[in-house]
Design a protein around this motif. Structure first.
Motif, short mmCIF file in Angstrom:
data_model
loop_
_atom_site.label_atom_id
_atom_site.label_comp_id
_atom_site.label_asym_id
_atom_site.label_seq_id
_atom_site.Cartn_x
_atom_site.Cartn_y
_atom_site.Cartn_z
N MET A 166 42.07 48.57 62.55
CA MET A 166 42.94 48.74 63.60
C MET A 166 43.44 50.12 63.90
O MET A 166 44.09 50.72 63.05
N PRO A 167 43.26 50.79 64.94
CA PRO A 167 43.67 52.10 65.31
C PRO A 167 45.43 51.99 65.44
O PRO A 167 45.64 51.08 65.80
N LEU A 168 45.72 53.21 64.98
CA LEU A 168 47.19 53.33 65.19
C LEU A 168 47.72 53.95 66.51
O LEU A 168 47.12 54.90 67.07
N ILE A 169 48.69 53.23 67.38
CA ILE A 169 48.96 53.93 68.38
C ILE A 169 50.24 54.53 68.47
O ILE A 169 51.36 53.86 67.68
N PRO A 170 50.47 55.81 68.58
CA PRO A 170 51.78 56.49 68.57
C PRO A 170 52.90 55.76 69.25
O PRO A 170 52.84 55.26 70.45
N TYR A 171 54.14 55.64 68.68
CA TYR A 171 55.34 55.05 69.36
C TYR A 171 55.73 56.01 70.34
O TYR A 171 56.33 57.27 70.21
N GLU A 172 55.89 55.69 71.77
CA GLU A 172 56.46 56.25 72.81
C GLU A 172 57.63 55.37 73.41
O GLU A 172 57.46 54.56 74.09
N PRO A 173 58.81 55.82 73.06
CA PRO A 173 60.02 55.16 73.43
C PRO A 173 60.23 54.82 75.03
O PRO A 173 60.89 53.91 75.49
N PHE A 174 59.57 55.96 75.78
CA PHE A 174 59.95 55.85 77.16
C PHE A 174 58.61 55.26 78.03
O PHE A 174 58.99 55.28 79.10
N ARG A 175 57.62 54.63 77.23
CA ARG A 175 56.68 54.16 77.92
C ARG A 175 57.04 52.94 78.88
O ARG A 175 56.55 52.61 79.85
N GLN A 176 58.01 52.03 78.18
CA GLN A 176 58.45 50.89 78.89
C GLN A 176 59.29 51.06 80.28
O GLN A 176 59.19 50.61 81.21
N LEU A 177 60.06 52.34 80.05
CA LEU A 177 60.74 52.98 81.39
C LEU A 177 59.85 53.28 82.45
O LEU A 177 60.20 53.04 83.39
N ASP A 178 59.00 54.09 81.82
CA ASP A 178 57.87 54.53 82.89
C ASP A 178 57.03 53.48 83.55
O ASP A 178 56.97 53.71 84.76
N HIS A 179 56.79 52.35 83.05
CA HIS A 179 56.21 51.16 83.25
C HIS A 179 57.07 50.49 84.46
O HIS A 179 56.54 50.04 85.60
N MET A 180 58.32 50.43 83.92
CA MET A 180 59.53 49.70 85.17
C MET A 180 59.51 50.68 86.13
O MET A 180 59.54 50.18 87.50
N ARG A 181 59.40 51.91 86.06
CA ARG A 181 59.80 52.79 87.37
C ARG A 181 58.47 52.74 88.02
O ARG A 181 58.71 52.66 89.41
N ARG A 182 57.23 52.43 87.68
CA ARG A 182 56.02 52.18 88.45
C ARG A 182 56.08 51.05 89.07
O ARG A 182 55.65 50.79 90.43
N GLU A 183 56.57 50.09 88.57
CA GLU A 183 56.69 48.62 89.16
C GLU A 183 57.58 48.60 90.20
O GLU A 183 57.61 48.03 91.35
N LEU A 184 58.91 49.21 90.04
CA LEU A 184 60.06 49.43 91.00
C LEU A 184 59.29 50.21 92.45
O LEU A 184 59.55 49.70 93.43
N ASP A 185 58.67 51.29 92.10
CA ASP A 185 58.10 51.98 92.99
C ASP A 185 57.03 51.27 93.97
O ASP A 185 56.83 51.33 95.13
N ARG A 186 56.29 50.15 93.26
CA ARG A 186 55.34 49.37 93.91
C ARG A 186 55.98 48.56 94.81
O ARG A 186 55.67 48.17 95.90
N PHE A 187 56.98 47.80 94.48
CA PHE A 187 57.79 46.77 95.24
C PHE A 187 58.82 47.52 96.29
O PHE A 187 58.96 46.80 97.35
N PHE A 188 59.16 48.70 95.99
CA PHE A 188 60.18 49.59 96.84
C PHE A 188 59.65 51.06 97.25
O PHE A 188 59.98 51.91 96.73
N PRO A 189 58.42 50.85 98.16
CA PRO A 189 57.82 52.33 98.16
C PRO A 189 58.63 53.27 99.11
O PRO A 189 58.47 54.56 99.05
N ASP A 190 59.57 52.80 99.77
CA ASP A 190 60.16 53.64 100.74
C ASP A 190 61.23 54.21 99.89
O ASP A 190 61.79 54.05 99.11
N ASP A 191 61.73 55.39 100.45
CA ASP A 191 62.88 56.29 99.73
C ASP A 191 64.08 55.56 99.83
O ASP A 191 64.42 54.89 100.91
N LEU A 192 64.92 55.38 98.64
CA LEU A 192 66.07 54.52 98.68
C LEU A 192 67.31 55.57 98.94
O LEU A 192 68.36 55.26 98.91
N SER A 193 67.18 56.72 99.53
CA SER A 193 68.22 57.50 99.79
C SER A 193 69.34 57.19 100.88
O SER A 193 70.46 57.22 100.96
N LEU A 194 68.55 56.41 101.66
CA LEU A 194 69.78 55.59 102.90
C LEU A 194 70.59 54.64 102.17
O LEU A 194 71.88 54.78 102.58
N ILE A 195 70.05 53.99 101.07
CA ILE A 195 70.96 52.97 100.49
C ILE A 195 71.88 53.98 99.64
O ILE A 195 73.44 53.88 99.64
#
Length: 147
Positions: free
Chosen positions: A1-30
């Motif tokens: 089994m290969p070892l995968i380095p621990y990246e603590p911000f991987r989940q946050l980056d994934h969440m940001r990409r998902e939010l960008d997918r659902f809300f593609p427009d700039d939220l600056s007006l809000i």
């Protein structure tokens, strides 16, 4: 089994990409609408060779007594009150989006400024504050007591 380095911000980056997918427009007006509701205003700060200039969007000021400006080395504080009164007391508002009441904002400046020679002008809803930079080198060499 290969070892995968621990990246603590991987989940946050994934969440940001998902939010960008659902809300593609700039939220600056809000964000802008929320800040206006809280009594915040937009500020541009730029620097020349001799001064720091801050341009603040504060439409609706009637008199200079409604505004206060304080400069403290590397901070500019702008506060005041927006008073919007209706012409008659019998008016019924159907929509009220313009901010009314007290506002306060402290802005960090990119360099230290002198409180002497500060000038401010208010024209067409924009407050411009010009602050001269402190002259001389503020850095100081510290003598180390070595035992």
């Amino acid at each position: 089994m290969p070892l995968i380095p621990y990246e603590p911000f991987r989940q946050l980056d994934h969440m940001r990409r998902e939010l960008d997918r659902f809300f593609p427009d700039d939220l600056s007006l809000i964000k802008t609408g929320l800040h206006q509701r809280l009594g915040h205003f937009s500020v541009d700060v730029h620097e020349t060779a001799d001064e720091i200039v801050a341009a603040c969007d504060i439409p609706g000021l009637d008199k200079k007594e409604d505004l206060s400006i304080e400069v403290d080395r590397d901070r500019l504080t702008v506060s005041g009150t927006l008073n919007r009164t209706s012409e008659t007391k019998e008016e019924q508002f159907h929509r009220q989006e313009r901010y009314t009441g007290r506002f306060h904002r402290t802005i960090g400046l990119p360099a230290e400024v002198s409180s002497e020679g500060v000038s401010a002008t208010y024209r067409n809803g924009v407050l411009e504050v010009r602050m001269p930079k402190l002259k001389g080198d503020s850095k100081r060499k510290i003598d180390i007591q070595f035992h």
